[in-house]
Design a protein around this motif. Structure first.
Motif, PDB file in Angstrom:
ATOM      1  N   SER A  22       0.923  -1.010  -0.245  1.00  0.00           N
ATOM      2  CA  SER A  22      -0.201  -0.229   0.071  1.00  0.00           C
ATOM      3  C   SER A  22       0.971   0.974  -0.684  1.00  0.00           C
ATOM      4  O   SER A  22       1.588   1.543   0.314  1.00  0.00           O
ATOM      5  CB  SER A  22      -0.686  -0.091   1.686  1.00  0.00           C
ATOM      6  N   LYS A  38      -1.355   4.703  10.881  1.00  0.00           N
ATOM      7  CA  LYS A  38      -1.846   3.441  10.173  1.00  0.00           C
ATOM      8  C   LYS A  38      -2.978   3.309  11.283  1.00  0.00           C
ATOM      9  O   LYS A  38      -2.591   2.981  12.336  1.00  0.00           O
ATOM     10  CB  LYS A  38      -1.446   2.615  10.373  1.00  0.00           C
ATOM     11  N   CYS A  40      -7.438   2.100  11.426  1.00  0.00           N
ATOM     12  CA  CYS A  40      -8.371   1.011  11.013  1.00  0.00           C
ATOM     13  C   CYS A  40      -7.584  -0.010   9.698  1.00  0.00           C
ATOM     14  O   CYS A  40      -7.750  -1.234   9.585  1.00  0.00           O
ATOM     15  CB  CYS A  40      -9.694   1.559  10.489  1.00  0.00           C
ATOM     16  N   ASP A  41      -6.660   0.464   8.728  1.00  0.00           N
ATOM     17  CA  ASP A  41      -6.754  -0.512   7.956  1.00  0.00           C
ATOM     18  C   ASP A  41      -6.995  -0.786   6.843  1.00  0.00           C
ATOM     19  O   ASP A  41      -7.500  -1.988   5.657  1.00  0.00           O
ATOM     20  CB  ASP A  41      -5.166  -1.418   7.823  1.00  0.00           C
ATOM     21  N   ARG A  42      -8.919   0.274   6.719  1.00  0.00           N
ATOM     22  CA  ARG A  42      -9.161  -0.214   5.961  1.00  0.00           C
ATOM     23  C   ARG A  42      -9.928   1.179   5.156  1.00  0.00           C
ATOM     24  O   ARG A  42     -11.169   0.883   4.274  1.00  0.00           O
ATOM     25  CB  ARG A  42     -10.836  -0.943   6.556  1.00  0.00           C
ATOM     26  N   CYS A  60      -4.041   3.787   3.022  1.00  0.00           N
ATOM     27  CA  CYS A  60      -3.758   1.859   3.248  1.00  0.00           C
ATOM     28  C   CYS A  60      -4.972   1.499   2.312  1.00  0.00           C
ATOM     29  O   CYS A  60      -4.067   0.500   2.155  1.00  0.00           O
ATOM     30  CB  CYS A  60      -4.970   2.213   4.034  1.00  0.00           C
ATOM     31  N   LEU A  61      -5.745   2.284   1.550  1.00  0.00           N
ATOM     32  CA  LEU A  61      -6.789   2.021   0.090  1.00  0.00           C
ATOM     33  C   LEU A  61      -5.490   2.044  -0.977  1.00  0.00           C
ATOM     34  O   LEU A  61      -5.922   1.344  -1.769  1.00  0.00           O
ATOM     35  CB  LEU A  61      -8.195   2.003   0.039  1.00  0.00           C
TER      36      LEU A  61
END
Length: 171
Positions: A22, A38, A40-42, A60-61
């Motif tokens: 990422s 970083k 939720c990493d979502r 992160c996405l």
């Protein structure tokens, strides 16, 4: 491994990365730029928000390879030398942070949000911008809704953004 060239905070970097890395991990682990957090990493919290060619994204996405030959600005790159960015100063004056974990993402998102507003991009709050171009509390909260603060510093964040939106023309 894939070799990419990416411009980060005004400096061109060359990285050899696995294609699935990422942008967030490339920034933090390969370039040592740990200001971007970083969470939720979502893509749900906004702690990893950076600017890609001036537009805010959740790093992160994003795959680092997608941003080859693009300009990435992190929290480390928004100050003007030794002079803090106007939003950084306003966050301090308005208590726009408590623990500080989300602050880098909040500030990068606010920079992108103000640019979107200046460009006339509507939000869910207003179908079109009023003639004065002023940002209401509701407008700011809607435009910043992708950035969460677990400490609840939202009032200070909104005040900081309003202060800069009212006084600054440089973003």
């Amino acid at each position: 491994m894939v070799e990419i060239r990416i411009r980060v905070n005004g400096t061109t970097e060359s990285l050899d990365l696995p294609p699935q890395v990422s942008l967030l991990d490339a920034l933090r682990e390969h370039l040592g730029l740990t200001g971007t957090k970083k969470g939720c990493d979502r893509g749900a919290c906004g702690a990893c928000t950076v600017l890609a060619d001036g537009e805010r994204i959740n790093s992160c996405l994003a795959l680092a390879v997608q941003y080859a030959d693009r300009e990435i600005t992190t929290i480390e790159g928004i100050a003007d030398g030794e002079h803090a960015h106007p939003l950084q100063k306003a966050f301090i004056r308005n208590d726009g942070f408590q623990c500080g974990y989300c602050t880098s993402g909040q500030i990068c998102s606010a920079i992108g949000m103000l640019a979107e507003h200046d460009a006339g991009t509507p939000s869910a709050v207003t179908e079109h911008l009023c003639a004065t171009g002023e940002l209401s509390d509701a407008e700011i909260r809607e435009r910043m809704s992708g950035n969460l603060c677990r400490c609840g510093a939202y009032n200070g964040i909104v005040s900081a953004i309003q202060e800069v939106a009212a006084t600054e023309t440089v973003r």
